[in-house]
Motif scaffolding. Structure first.
Motif, mmCIF file in Angstrom:
data_model
loop_
_atom_site.group_PDB
_atom_site.id
_atom_site.type_symbol
_atom_site.label_atom_id
_atom_site.label_comp_id
_atom_site.label_asym_id
_atom_site.label_seq_id
_atom_site.Cartn_x
_atom_site.Cartn_y
_atom_site.Cartn_z
ATOM 1 N N GLY A 30 0.791 -1.227 0.000
ATOM 2 C CA GLY A 30 0.000 0.000 0.000
ATOM 3 C C GLY A 30 0.821 1.273 0.000
ATOM 4 O O GLY A 30 0.554 2.197 -0.768
ATOM 5 N N PRO A 31 1.870 1.373 0.865
ATOM 6 C CA PRO A 31 2.665 2.610 0.875
ATOM 7 C C PRO A 31 3.290 2.945 -0.476
ATOM 8 O O PRO A 31 3.526 4.116 -0.767
ATOM 9 N N GLU A 32 3.559 1.936 -1.298
ATOM 10 C CA GLU A 32 4.172 2.190 -2.606
ATOM 11 C C GLU A 32 3.132 2.510 -3.677
ATOM 12 O O GLU A 32 3.299 3.455 -4.449
ATOM 13 N N TYR A 33 2.053 1.752 -3.712
ATOM 14 C CA TYR A 33 1.091 1.878 -4.809
ATOM 15 C C TYR A 33 -0.120 2.735 -4.463
ATOM 16 O O TYR A 33 -0.918 3.062 -5.355
ATOM 17 N N LEU A 34 -0.284 3.091 -3.201
ATOM 18 C CA LEU A 34 -1.367 4.000 -2.813
ATOM 19 C C LEU A 34 -0.800 5.266 -2.178
ATOM 20 O O LEU A 34 -1.447 5.889 -1.350
ATOM 21 N N ARG A 35 0.382 5.631 -2.581
ATOM 22 C CA ARG A 35 1.026 6.813 -2.011
ATOM 23 C C ARG A 35 0.289 8.078 -2.424
ATOM 24 O O ARG A 35 -0.453 8.103 -3.413
ATOM 25 N N GLN A 36 0.499 9.133 -1.672
ATOM 26 C CA GLN A 36 -0.084 10.420 -2.015
ATOM 27 C C GLN A 36 0.587 10.967 -3.274
ATOM 28 O O GLN A 36 1.787 10.775 -3.481
ATOM 29 N N PRO A 37 -0.167 11.623 -4.141
ATOM 30 C CA PRO A 37 0.412 12.155 -5.379
ATOM 31 C C PRO A 37 1.435 13.249 -5.100
ATOM 32 O O PRO A 37 1.279 14.054 -4.187
ATOM 33 N N THR A 38 2.467 13.240 -5.895
ATOM 34 C CA THR A 38 3.514 14.255 -5.775
ATOM 35 C C THR A 38 3.171 15.459 -6.649
ATOM 36 O O THR A 38 2.189 15.448 -7.407
ATOM 37 N N ALA A 39 4.005 16.486 -6.553
ATOM 38 C CA ALA A 39 3.800 17.677 -7.388
ATOM 39 C C ALA A 39 3.906 17.319 -8.869
ATOM 40 O O ALA A 39 3.173 17.844 -9.708
ATOM 41 N N ALA A 40 4.822 16.395 -9.199
ATOM 42 C CA ALA A 40 4.969 15.970 -10.597
ATOM 43 C C ALA A 40 3.721 15.236 -11.080
ATOM 44 O O ALA A 40 3.272 15.421 -12.218
ATOM 45 N N THR A 90 0.727 15.741 -9.970
ATOM 46 C CA THR A 90 -0.300 16.771 -10.114
ATOM 47 C C THR A 90 -0.169 17.505 -11.444
ATOM 48 O O THR A 90 -1.158 17.719 -12.155
ATOM 49 N N GLU A 91 1.054 17.893 -11.780
ATOM 50 C CA GLU A 91 1.278 18.612 -13.027
ATOM 51 C C GLU A 91 0.893 17.754 -14.232
ATOM 52 O O GLU A 91 0.319 18.249 -15.208
ATOM 53 N N ARG A 92 1.203 16.472 -14.177
ATOM 54 C CA ARG A 92 0.879 15.581 -15.294
ATOM 55 C C ARG A 92 -0.631 15.443 -15.470
ATOM 56 O O ARG A 92 -1.151 15.498 -16.596
ATOM 57 N N LEU A 93 -1.360 15.302 -14.360
ATOM 58 C CA LEU A 93 -2.814 15.199 -14.450
ATOM 59 C C LEU A 93 -3.433 16.501 -14.946
ATOM 60 O O LEU A 93 -4.368 16.491 -15.755
ATOM 61 N N LEU A 94 -2.926 17.621 -14.452
ATOM 62 C CA LEU A 94 -3.457 18.908 -14.884
ATOM 63 C C LEU A 94 -3.257 19.107 -16.383
ATOM 64 O O LEU A 94 -4.146 19.608 -17.084
ATOM 65 N N ALA A 95 -2.089 18.712 -16.888
ATOM 66 C CA ALA A 95 -1.816 18.871 -18.322
ATOM 67 C C ALA A 95 -2.740 17.976 -19.144
ATOM 68 O O ALA A 95 -3.277 18.393 -20.183
ATOM 69 N N GLU A 106 -9.227 18.305 3.131
ATOM 70 C CA GLU A 106 -8.486 18.489 4.372
ATOM 71 C C GLU A 106 -7.544 19.685 4.323
ATOM 72 O O GLU A 106 -6.860 19.990 5.296
ATOM 73 N N GLY A 107 -7.486 20.342 3.182
ATOM 74 C CA GLY A 107 -6.627 21.512 3.042
ATOM 75 C C GLY A 107 -5.182 21.202 2.781
ATOM 76 O O GLY A 107 -4.310 22.047 2.995
ATOM 77 N N HIS A 108 -4.889 19.967 2.315
ATOM 78 C CA HIS A 108 -3.500 19.559 2.087
ATOM 79 C C HIS A 108 -3.196 19.340 0.619
ATOM 80 O O HIS A 108 -2.218 18.692 0.282
ATOM 81 N N SER A 109 -4.024 19.829 -0.265
ATOM 82 C CA SER A 109 -3.813 19.598 -1.685
ATOM 83 C C SER A 109 -2.640 20.421 -2.205
ATOM 84 O O SER A 109 -2.391 21.538 -1.729
ATOM 85 N N PRO A 110 -1.887 19.869 -3.181
ATOM 86 C CA PRO A 110 -0.818 20.658 -3.789
ATOM 87 C C PRO A 110 -1.395 21.913 -4.451
ATOM 88 O O PRO A 110 -2.547 21.911 -4.897
ATOM 89 N N PRO A 111 -0.637 22.996 -4.515
ATOM 90 C CA PRO A 111 -1.151 24.217 -5.139
ATOM 91 C C PRO A 111 -1.446 24.010 -6.621
ATOM 92 O O PRO A 111 -0.665 23.392 -7.342
ATOM 93 N N VAL A 112 -2.602 24.504 -7.044
ATOM 94 C CA VAL A 112 -3.020 24.407 -8.444
ATOM 95 C C VAL A 112 -3.445 25.798 -8.892
ATOM 96 O O VAL A 112 -4.407 26.359 -8.365
#
Length: 280
Positions: free
Chosen positions: A145-155, A157-162, A184-190
């Motif tokens: 779980g820690p490897e495959y259900l990890r929280q998304p990184t900034a990279a 996020t950028e890939r999904l946004l694009a 929860e207020g912990h989302s990466p800045p978008v």
């Protein structure tokens, strides 16, 4: 009358004190000799030997993954939980192997079948098959779980946004994990701009059953012109990505698409999460 009531109460009391899952008891022979050693030998010869009876395509279809992936998962759960180690029972007899326990769990998850349809092949009791599946799901979550259900990184996020911007939805985060962090207020800045307005938080596509939150972008129910019809069509198309992904999950793991009235919420979450983690 009082004696009958007392006998009835005593019987119920004794029944409640009995363990739900009865293991081996020293001095008492098992009711059924399942020949567990032969069960392991046949299973190993069928799928895991250097020259197995069933070829890789049959293994992938029946285990929902390649053999080397199965072995990686098996080794991970064995190292994590002593339950999967091959031990001797109270009578000094060799217990079930990790191959038998993991195969029972995988078959129940893959085909969505009850434990009494697995026990004949792996030579395990129904209770042991069920317990193997429970512990297998828990171990998969804790190990992988820690490897495959990890929280998304900034990279990430950028890939999904694009990707979503190319589909016409700038600032859209099409993932429930992103939304949980956002709530929860912990989302990466978008940061994005629409019609001259600047925004610093992403949003999540939703249908009409969700509350009126600014982080939800719902479809348009009253389609009065072509512009609104086009938006509703694009929004619903993008939202179906999750449904398609869930359809793939159902096609691989039969237990996901079957009725689940007999499972409690914790067990359902563990089985579903384990199926999400394992390859599809």
């Amino acid at each position: 009358m009082k004696i009958l009531w007392w006998l009835h109460w005593s019987f119920d009391h004794i029944q409640r004190q009995l363990p739900r899952y009865r293991g081996s008891i020293p001095g008492r022979a098992p009711n059924l000799n399942r020949n567990r050693e032969r069960g392991h030998a046949l299973l190993y010869a069928d799928y895991f030997s250097n020259t197995p009876l069933f070829k890789p395509d049959k293994f992938r279809r029946r285990f929902r993954m390649a053999r080397h992936v199965f072995n990686r998962i098996r080794e991970g759960v064995v190292a994590h939980d002593p339950y999967f180690e091959c031990k001797t029972d109270a009578l000094g007899k060799l217990g079930f192997s990790s191959y038998q326990k993991c195969t029972a769990a995988i078959r129940m998850l893959a085909y969505g079948i009850p434990d009494d349809l697995v026990d004949e092949y792996v030579r395990m009791s129904e209770t042991t098959c069920l317990m193997s599946m429970y512990k297998f799901c828990q171990a998969v979550i804790e190990v992988f779980g820690p490897e495959y259900l990890r929280q998304p990184t900034a990279a990430d996020t950028e890939r999904l946004l694009a990707t979503n911007a190319a589909r016409g939805f700038s600032g859209m985060l099409a993932s429930i994990d992103f939304f949980a962090r956002l709530a929860e207020g912990h989302s990466p800045p978008v940061n994005f701009e629409i019609n001259g307005h600047q925004y610093n938080k992403g949003y999540y596509l939703a249908d009409g059953i969700y509350p009126q939150w600014s982080t939800f972008m719902k479809t348009i129910s009253k389609l009065q012109d072509e512009k609104r019809k086009r938006f509703a069509q694009m929004q619903e198309s993008a939202r179906k990505d999750v449904e398609r992904a869930f359809g793939v999950l159902q096609s691989r793991w039969g237990i996901v698409r079957n009725p689940a009235l007999s499972w409690d919420e914790t067990k359902l979450w563990e089985m579903m999460t384990a199926c999400v983690i394992m390859p599809t």
